[in-house]
Design a protein around this motif. Sequence first.
Motif, short mmCIF file in Angstrom:
data_model
loop_
_atom_site.label_atom_id
_atom_site.label_comp_id
_atom_site.label_asym_id
_atom_site.label_seq_id
_atom_site.Cartn_x
_atom_site.Cartn_y
_atom_site.Cartn_z
N ALA A 171 12.86 11.71 -15.30
CA ALA A 171 13.86 11.51 -14.26
C ALA A 171 14.82 12.69 -14.20
O ALA A 171 15.18 13.18 -13.15
N LYS A 172 15.22 13.15 -15.41
CA LYS A 172 16.14 14.28 -15.44
C LYS A 172 15.49 15.54 -14.89
O LYS A 172 16.11 16.35 -14.24
N SER A 173 14.25 15.75 -15.13
CA SER A 173 13.55 16.95 -14.70
C SER A 173 13.39 17.02 -13.20
O SER A 173 13.06 18.06 -12.65
N LYS A 174 13.66 15.92 -12.48
CA LYS A 174 13.53 15.93 -11.02
C LYS A 174 14.66 16.70 -10.36
O LYS A 174 14.58 17.05 -9.20
N PHE A 175 15.80 16.93 -11.05
CA PHE A 175 16.92 17.72 -10.48
C PHE A 175 16.52 19.20 -10.47
O PHE A 175 16.21 19.78 -11.50
N SER A 176 16.52 19.78 -9.25
CA SER A 176 16.20 21.20 -9.12
C SER A 176 17.05 21.80 -7.99
O SER A 176 17.70 21.07 -7.24
N VAL A 227 22.48 27.49 -1.48
CA VAL A 227 21.80 26.70 -2.51
C VAL A 227 21.66 25.26 -2.03
O VAL A 227 22.63 24.66 -1.57
N LYS A 228 20.43 24.74 -2.12
CA LYS A 228 20.16 23.36 -1.71
C LYS A 228 19.67 22.56 -2.93
O LYS A 228 18.53 22.77 -3.37
N PRO A 229 20.51 21.67 -3.48
CA PRO A 229 20.09 20.87 -4.64
C PRO A 229 19.10 19.78 -4.23
O PRO A 229 19.17 19.25 -3.12
N VAL A 230 18.18 19.50 -5.14
CA VAL A 230 17.22 18.41 -4.93
C VAL A 230 17.51 17.37 -6.00
O VAL A 230 17.14 17.53 -7.18
N THR A 231 18.22 16.30 -5.63
CA THR A 231 18.60 15.24 -6.57
C THR A 231 19.18 14.07 -5.80
O THR A 231 19.62 14.23 -4.65
N THR A 232 19.15 12.91 -6.45
CA THR A 232 19.76 11.73 -5.83
C THR A 232 21.16 11.50 -6.37
O THR A 232 21.88 10.62 -5.90
N ASN A 233 21.56 12.28 -7.36
CA ASN A 233 22.86 12.12 -7.98
C ASN A 233 23.88 13.10 -7.38
O ASN A 233 23.50 14.17 -6.89
N PRO A 234 25.16 12.73 -7.43
CA PRO A 234 26.20 13.63 -6.90
C PRO A 234 26.23 14.95 -7.66
O PRO A 234 26.06 14.98 -8.88
N GLU A 260 25.79 13.19 -13.59
CA GLU A 260 25.09 12.47 -14.66
C GLU A 260 24.73 13.40 -15.82
O GLU A 260 23.93 13.03 -16.69
N GLY A 261 25.27 14.59 -15.80
CA GLY A 261 25.01 15.52 -16.90
C GLY A 261 23.74 16.31 -16.77
O GLY A 261 23.34 17.03 -17.69
N GLU A 262 23.08 16.20 -15.64
CA GLU A 262 21.86 16.96 -15.42
C GLU A 262 22.21 18.41 -15.09
O GLU A 262 23.28 18.69 -14.55
N ASN A 263 21.31 19.31 -15.33
CA ASN A 263 21.50 20.70 -14.93
C ASN A 263 20.17 21.33 -14.55
O ASN A 263 19.11 20.88 -15.01
#
Length: 598
Positions: free
Chosen positions: A18-23, A51-58, A103-106
Motif C-alpha cells: 500500500a505504501k509503495s503505491k505513493f509515487s 509535480v503530480k502526486p499519485v496517492t489517495t492520501n493528503p 501518513e508518513g509515506e514518501n
Amino acid sequence: MSVLPLLTAFLALQGGAAKSKFSIDVFLQQGKNQVAVKGGESVTGEVTFVVKPVTTNPIQAIELYVGDDLRETDGSTPYEFKLDSLAEEDGPIKLRFKGFTSEGENAEKVFTVNVDNGVSLGADAHVAKGNAYIAESKFDEAITEGRIALKADKDSKGARLLLGRAQFAKGAYDKAQKYAEDVLEVDKKNRDARELLISLNVQRAFSATSKATSDRREVVDTIKKSLMSAAKMRSAIRDEDLEGMKRDATSVEFLDAAIKARRYSLVVDVLEKEIPNQYKRTDLVNRLAFSYLMLSRVQQADALLKNLKKFGEYDAYSFALLAIDQAELGDDTGSDDAIKEAILNSPDSLGVKTAQAYIAIKRDRTKALGDAATSLLRDTEVRSEAFYFAAALANKQNQINKGRSNFEKAIKADAADHDMYIEQGNEAISLALTPNLAAADKDYQFEFAKAMYATALECRPSSGQALAGIGIASLYQKKFDDAVKFTEAATKASPNYPAGFYAFAAALAAKDGELAKTYTAVVNAQTKDPGNDVYRTQRAAIEALRPTLLKNRTNAMLRAEGLDARNLRGRSMPTTDNVFKYFNTTGRTPVISTPSRG
C-alpha cells in the motif's frame, strides 16, 4: 505450522504494498503543454516543473533539490517549481523531487538535466537574438536572452538595453527605467538609453490621465514632470546632433539639424549673409523663409520670397511658404493663388498639405481642415504633423477622446512637438470654458493647460506662444501678477508676435482693474481712519503705479495693432475671452512641415 505468523506476514506485505503505491510524476511546462520529464532534457532560462502526486492520501509537502541543496518546498496544489537555470553553470545538474504524505509515506524522482544557456556564445549573440524576439513581440524570450547576455558579460550595455525594451513592452516601467539608467551611469550620452527613457516618460504621462485619484493636481504634476522630462531629453539629443556639425550656410544637412533643434535664429544668422548670392539655391531660400515665419518675421519672409521669384525659381514648398506668408499678411487671395500653384507643382507634398491645413485652422474653416487632415492621415508614412492636425480637427468638433488619442500619437512620434503641446493647452482652456462646469474642474483644465504650455516652452525656450498661453490661463484664474509676468515675457521672447502683445495688454488691463478695486477699498478705509499711515502709503503706491500700467497697456495694444492691422486695429482693450479667441485662431503662428520633409 501456525496460521497466525503467516497471516501477520501477509498483512505486513500488504501494508508495504500500500505504501509503495505513493509515487510522483514530474512534467516540464512548455507553453500550454506539459511534457513528462525523462532525464537528459536541455533547459534554458527560467523553466517550470509541475509535480503530480499519485496517492489517495493528503500531500504534506513536495520538495525540490538541486544537487544536495533544498531549493523550494510547496505544500499546496498545483505543485509547481520554477528553476532559474541562469543561476546555474552550463552543463548537467541533478534534480530531485521528493514528496511526503500525511501518513508518513514518501516518494521521489531523480533526473539529470542539461543547462544549456549558450553563455559561451557571448553577449552580442544573445542581444541580437533578443532583439529579434522583440521584433516578433516575444518579450519573455527576449528577457531570457538579455539575462543570458548579462551573464556572459556583466557590463554589457546592449544586454541592459534589450532588457529595458522588453520590460517596457511588458508594461514593467520601473524595471525598464532601471536598466536604462544603469546604462546612463556608465555612458551619460547613450542615445538608445535616452530614447528608452523618452518613451517611458511619455507612457507614464498618458498612463497618469487614466488613473483614478482624488488629487487631480497630482495628476497634472505627474503629466507635466513626465512630458517635460521627455521633451528636454529629446531637445538635448537634437542639440547634440547640431553641435557635432560644422557651421556651413550651404550645407542642407547642417541647416536641417538647426531647424530640427528649433534654432531658427541660428539659421537666419548663417543664411542672411549667404542668400544674396544663392537665389538659385531654392532649398536654401526655403529654409530661410521657413525660419523667418517660425520667428513671426513675416515681412522679411515676404521680401525674401519676392526676391526668389525675381532671381530664382519656386518649387512646391516655396509656394506653400508663400501661401502661409500671404495668409499672415491678410491677403487671402494671394494665399489661395499660392496654394493652387503649390498643388499644381506637387499635390502630394507634405509641405503643401500641412500649409493647407494650417490656413484652414487660421481661417476657422473646419471642413477644409477635415479634408487636409484626412489626406495627411492617408499617407503611407504618417508623420507627427498629421496627428497634430487630426487632433486640432477633433478638438474643433468637440471629439474629446479622439483629440486626446491623436495628441498621444503625436507626442509618441515626437516628444518635443512644440505645436502639439500648444494645441492641447488651447483645448484644455476651451474645455475649462464649458458652461456650468464645476469650479474644481475648471481649475484642473487651466492647470493642465499651463502644464502643456510649460512643456512647449521646454521644447522651445523662446516660444512667445507658450509664454502667452501660460499668461492667458493665469488671466482666467485671476492670477494677474502671473499673467502680466508671462505675457510680458512673451513680448520680449517674440517681439514680432501680435498675440503676445494683445495678451500683454489684456493682462495689464486686468491688473489695473484689480488695483482700481483695491484703491477704492483703501480710500474707504482711509476715510474711516484718516490718521492711519498704512492706508496713506498704499494709496500713494497705487496712484503712482496706475499711470504706468495705463501707458504700458496702451503701447502694447498699439504694437499688437501694428503687427496685425487687419484683425486688431481699432479694437477696444481686450477681455480675456477676446484674447483667447484670437490666440486660438487668427493669432496662431504657422505650422508647416520642415523643408527637409516638405
